[in-house]
Each structure stands twice: as C-alpha cells, then as structure tokens.
Design a protein around this motif. Structure first.
Motif, PDB file in Angstrom:
ATOM      1  N   ASP A 117       9.662   1.696   4.330  1.00 61.37           N
ATOM      2  CA  ASP A 117      10.057   1.025   5.682  1.00 61.37           C
ATOM      3  C   ASP A 117      11.467   1.923   6.126  1.00 61.37           C
ATOM      4  O   ASP A 117      11.612   2.080   7.307  1.00 61.37           O
ATOM      5  CB  ASP A 117      10.586  -0.405   5.494  1.00 61.37           C
ATOM      6  N   ARG A 118      12.327   2.550   5.174  1.00 58.74           N
ATOM      7  CA  ARG A 118      13.301   3.206   5.420  1.00 58.74           C
ATOM      8  C   ARG A 118      13.016   4.846   5.392  1.00 58.74           C
ATOM      9  O   ARG A 118      13.700   5.585   6.204  1.00 58.74           O
ATOM     10  CB  ARG A 118      14.371   3.084   4.408  1.00 58.74           C
ATOM     11  N   PHE A 119      12.071   5.275   4.783  1.00 59.22           N
ATOM     12  CA  PHE A 119      11.414   6.448   4.722  1.00 59.22           C
ATOM     13  C   PHE A 119      10.089   6.827   4.674  1.00 59.22           C
ATOM     14  O   PHE A 119       9.330   6.656   3.808  1.00 59.22           O
ATOM     15  CB  PHE A 119      11.915   7.252   3.363  1.00 59.22           C
ATOM     16  N   PRO A 120       9.618   6.620   6.155  1.00 61.59           N
ATOM     17  CA  PRO A 120       8.129   6.527   6.237  1.00 61.59           C
ATOM     18  C   PRO A 120       7.441   7.800   5.506  1.00 61.59           C
ATOM     19  O   PRO A 120       6.237   7.654   5.151  1.00 61.59           O
ATOM     20  CB  PRO A 120       7.961   6.678   7.941  1.00 61.59           C
ATOM     21  N   GLY A 121       7.771   8.891   5.190  1.00 61.55           N
ATOM     22  CA  GLY A 121       7.204  10.056   4.610  1.00 61.55           C
ATOM     23  C   GLY A 121       7.285   9.934   3.119  1.00 61.55           C
ATOM     24  O   GLY A 121       6.770  10.892   2.478  1.00 61.55           O
ATOM     25  N   VAL A 122       7.559   8.880   2.508  1.00 59.22           N
ATOM     26  CA  VAL A 122       7.946   8.941   0.948  1.00 59.22           C
ATOM     27  C   VAL A 122       6.545   8.738   0.338  1.00 59.22           C
ATOM     28  O   VAL A 122       5.511   8.554   0.718  1.00 59.22           O
ATOM     29  CB  VAL A 122       8.714   7.496   0.679  1.00 59.22           C
ATOM     30  N   PRO A 123       6.473   9.312  -0.826  1.00 58.33           N
ATOM     31  CA  PRO A 123       5.215   9.602  -1.437  1.00 58.33           C
ATOM     32  C   PRO A 123       4.403   8.302  -1.860  1.00 58.33           C
ATOM     33  O   PRO A 123       5.331   7.251  -1.817  1.00 58.33           O
ATOM     34  CB  PRO A 123       5.573   9.967  -2.810  1.00 58.33           C
ATOM     35  N   ALA A 124       3.006   7.852  -1.865  1.00 59.89           N
ATOM     36  CA  ALA A 124       2.592   6.767  -1.983  1.00 59.89           C
ATOM     37  C   ALA A 124       2.892   6.052  -3.150  1.00 59.89           C
ATOM     38  O   ALA A 124       3.177   4.658  -3.233  1.00 59.89           O
ATOM     39  CB  ALA A 124       1.009   6.849  -1.728  1.00 59.89           C
ATOM     40  N   ARG A 125       3.144   6.871  -4.263  1.00 60.75           N
ATOM     41  CA  ARG A 125       3.448   5.922  -5.424  1.00 60.75           C
ATOM     42  C   ARG A 125       4.864   5.299  -5.352  1.00 60.75           C
ATOM     43  O   ARG A 125       5.169   4.292  -6.453  1.00 60.75           O
ATOM     44  CB  ARG A 125       3.462   6.838  -6.598  1.00 60.75           C
ATOM     45  N   LEU A 126       5.808   5.561  -4.375  1.00 58.31           N
ATOM     46  CA  LEU A 126       6.940   5.075  -4.121  1.00 58.31           C
ATOM     47  C   LEU A 126       7.191   4.076  -3.052  1.00 58.31           C
ATOM     48  O   LEU A 126       8.077   3.663  -2.890  1.00 58.31           O
ATOM     49  CB  LEU A 126       8.255   6.264  -4.206  1.00 58.31           C
ATOM     50  N   ALA A 127       6.209   4.040  -2.218  1.00 59.45           N
ATOM     51  CA  ALA A 127       5.975   3.588  -1.021  1.00 59.45           C
ATOM     52  C   ALA A 127       6.457   1.896  -1.079  1.00 59.45           C
ATOM     53  O   ALA A 127       7.296   1.296  -0.447  1.00 59.45           O
ATOM     54  CB  ALA A 127       4.916   3.541  -0.243  1.00 59.45           C
ATOM     55  N   GLY A 128       6.050   1.387  -2.131  1.00 56.94           N
ATOM     56  CA  GLY A 128       6.274  -0.236  -2.561  1.00 56.94           C
ATOM     57  C   GLY A 128       7.570  -0.340  -3.130  1.00 56.94           C
ATOM     58  O   GLY A 128       7.806  -1.632  -3.213  1.00 56.94           O
TER      59      GLY A 128
END
Length: 325
Positions: A45-56
C-alpha cells in the motif's frame, strides 16, 4: 542462512531506501516493518513496486517491547526520536541507527564505514553518519591523516537535495512550490551535523577543529549531496589525489577522480566520489565530495555497516550501478 531484519521508520525516505536495499540483499530477510502514521497498512500500500514476497507484510506500530525475533534492526527515525526507544531493544538484537541520536554516544560505534571499517566489525550498536558528514569526512580523511591540511581552518559549503529533509513534517520549505527554482541556506552556525564532523576531524588529525565552518544549502533536486571544502595547506593537487588513492586503495565504494565530481554520478548508489584542487602558493586546498544522501548518506552506508557487523562481504547487496540519467 538468512539474517532476520527489521526496519523502523520504513515509510520515510531513509527507511524506504533501506527496504529497497534489504529486499535485494542476498543474506537479509525483511520480517518486521514499523512506523507511526503508516501502521496497519501493508508494504504494498505504501510501496506499490515492492517484491511480491514482501507485499503483504503489515507495517506495525513501533514498540520495542513487542519485537519479533530479529537479528538486526535498522532505525530510521528523526533526530531526537530514537534514543529512549532503542535503549529498550534487547541487546542480542544488533542495531544500525540511521538517525542522529547515537553519533558519538557512549556504547555506539561511529559507522564511518569507508574510513574505520575495523571499528565497526562485530559491533552490536552502530550509529550511521549523517549525509553531510558522509560526503565531507570521506573527502577530508586522507588529507587529515597525512597532515596535508590544518584541521582548525576548514570551511564547508554543502548542497543537498530536498529528500535530505525527510518525508515527515509540514515545513512548507520542502514543498514543490517553495523549493523549485530556489536555492536556500539553512542551519547556520549550529547545524546538527557540526558536532560529529568536528569530533571526527579531531580524531583523524589529532588537532583542534574549533575553526570549523559549515553552511548547508537546499537545492531543487530530489537526491544528492555535494560538498566543496576550503582548507589551509601547502600540498599540491597531485599530492592530495595520491594521498586519497593510497588511503582508499582497498575500499570498494570510494572513487577518487581527477575532475570535480557531480551528484548524478552517485544517484541510487552507495558510492562516494572525492576530488581535490590545490594552490600551494596561496596555501589553499579545495576538497570535494559527492554522495547520494539516501545512499551513502543514509541507507547505503547503513547496509554497509550491517554487512560489517554480521561478518558478510562489505559489498553484499550494494553493487548495483548508479541510476543514469
């Protein structure tokens, strides 16, 4: 085996840059993110480009009493906001403080990684230098150690991008309308970085830095620090460059250049560029230093210090090229 990492102040510019570097680090695993205003939101939500493994990963409200199991914590908080809280972090959790509360504080190593790496290796508490000191001290160290300049006659003219002021706060000076097409000095005579620069100059030279003058300026660019430093000394340009090349011969991140450095050279990297110009007849030496204020000036050097703390290759996670253009 992965090293479990936490970042406090992850929503700020320094914390966000630390997250970017940790996410691509071969040995670090980000397992804890904390903040204040961003607490409760996911990283994506804060960093839309974050890697998928960290997104949640959910950003938690910062509370040192309820930390998960961590090996190392990066703290990227405004100066004055971290001392009491970090004192409550268990001793077995190693800390790199990117903020300003522990520079030259008792029990904390001063993390000037390119100059004093041996003083950082294996430490449990490391205070990252500020962005202006990172650029300034890397440029001055070879001259001071070799006695090429007088430590008591140093004038520092510094320029920084807007992100050096941090993401928080409501100071209108840092908005687009106020900073665009504008150049402004600030922090005159009593800037927060003065004490650490003076203390380090004295430790490097064995002399007195009472005559130190430092004037920073805010320039309308996002990232970068350029310092132009005026010193007294009879060395030639060649002698200054040779001293720096010897001093940094085995250091991965300092580049000694024959031409004056530019901020764009360091953007998005942990590199530090230094150069010199001297006129012995005028007893004048000009030292120049460039860093990315969020890279070597904050998160990049913090990762470098963490590598030294953990016994990893110093360059781990930091070998990416600068962003150009």
């Amino acid at each position: 085996m992965s090293i479990r990492i936490g970042i406090v102040g992850i929503s700020g510019f320094g914390g966000g840059e630390a997250m970017r570097l940790v996410a691509n680090h071969p040995s670090f695993e980000l397992v804890y993110a904390a903040g204040e205003g961003s607490a409760g939101s996911r990283l994506v939500d804060r960093f839309p480009g974050v890697p998928a493994r960290l997104a949640g990963l959910v950003i938690e409200k910062w509370d040192p009493a309820i930390l998960p199991q961590l090996d190392l914590l990066f703290a990227s908080l405004p100066t004055g906001s971290s001392a009491q809280a970090l004192a409550r972090v268990p001793r077995e959790v190693r800390i790199v403080d990117i903020g300003g509360d522990h520079r030259y504080a008792e029990g904390w190593a001063y993390g000037l990684a390119d100059v004093w790496p041996a003083r950082i290796e294996g430490q449990a508490r490391v205070a990252n230098p500020g962005c202006f000191p990172a650029a300034t001290l890397n440029a001055l160290a070879p001259l001071l150690v070799n006695g090429l300049i007088e430590p008591g006659n140093i004038v520092i003219d510094a320029k920084t991008g807007i992100s050096g002021a941090g993401r928080g706060g409501a100071d209108n000076r840092f908005g687009f309308a106020e900073s665009n097409e504008n150049l402004a000095p600030y922090g005159l005579l009593q800037h927060v970085h003065m004490p650490e620069m003076a203390s380090t100059i004295e430790r490097l030279s064995g002399g007195n830095a009472a005559g130190l003058v430092f004037t920073p300026h805010l320039v309308p660019m996002t990232r970068g620090v350029l310092v132009t430093i005026y010193c007294r000394g009879s060395a030639t340009t060649g002698q200054c460059l040779d001293a720096a090349r010897r001093f940094y011969a085995d250091r991965a991140f300092v580049r000694v250049t024959d031409t004056p450095p530019q901020t764009k050279w360091a953007t998005g990297s942990n590199l530090s560029f230094v150069s010199y110009a001297a006129d012995p007849k005028r007893n004048l030496v000009i030292a120049m230093g460039v860093v990315d204020n969020l890279g070597k000036g904050a998160a990049g050097q913090a990762i470098q210090n963490a590598n030294l703390i953990c016994g990893l290759p110093e360059t781990a996670g930091l070998e990416g090229l600068p962003v150009w253009p």
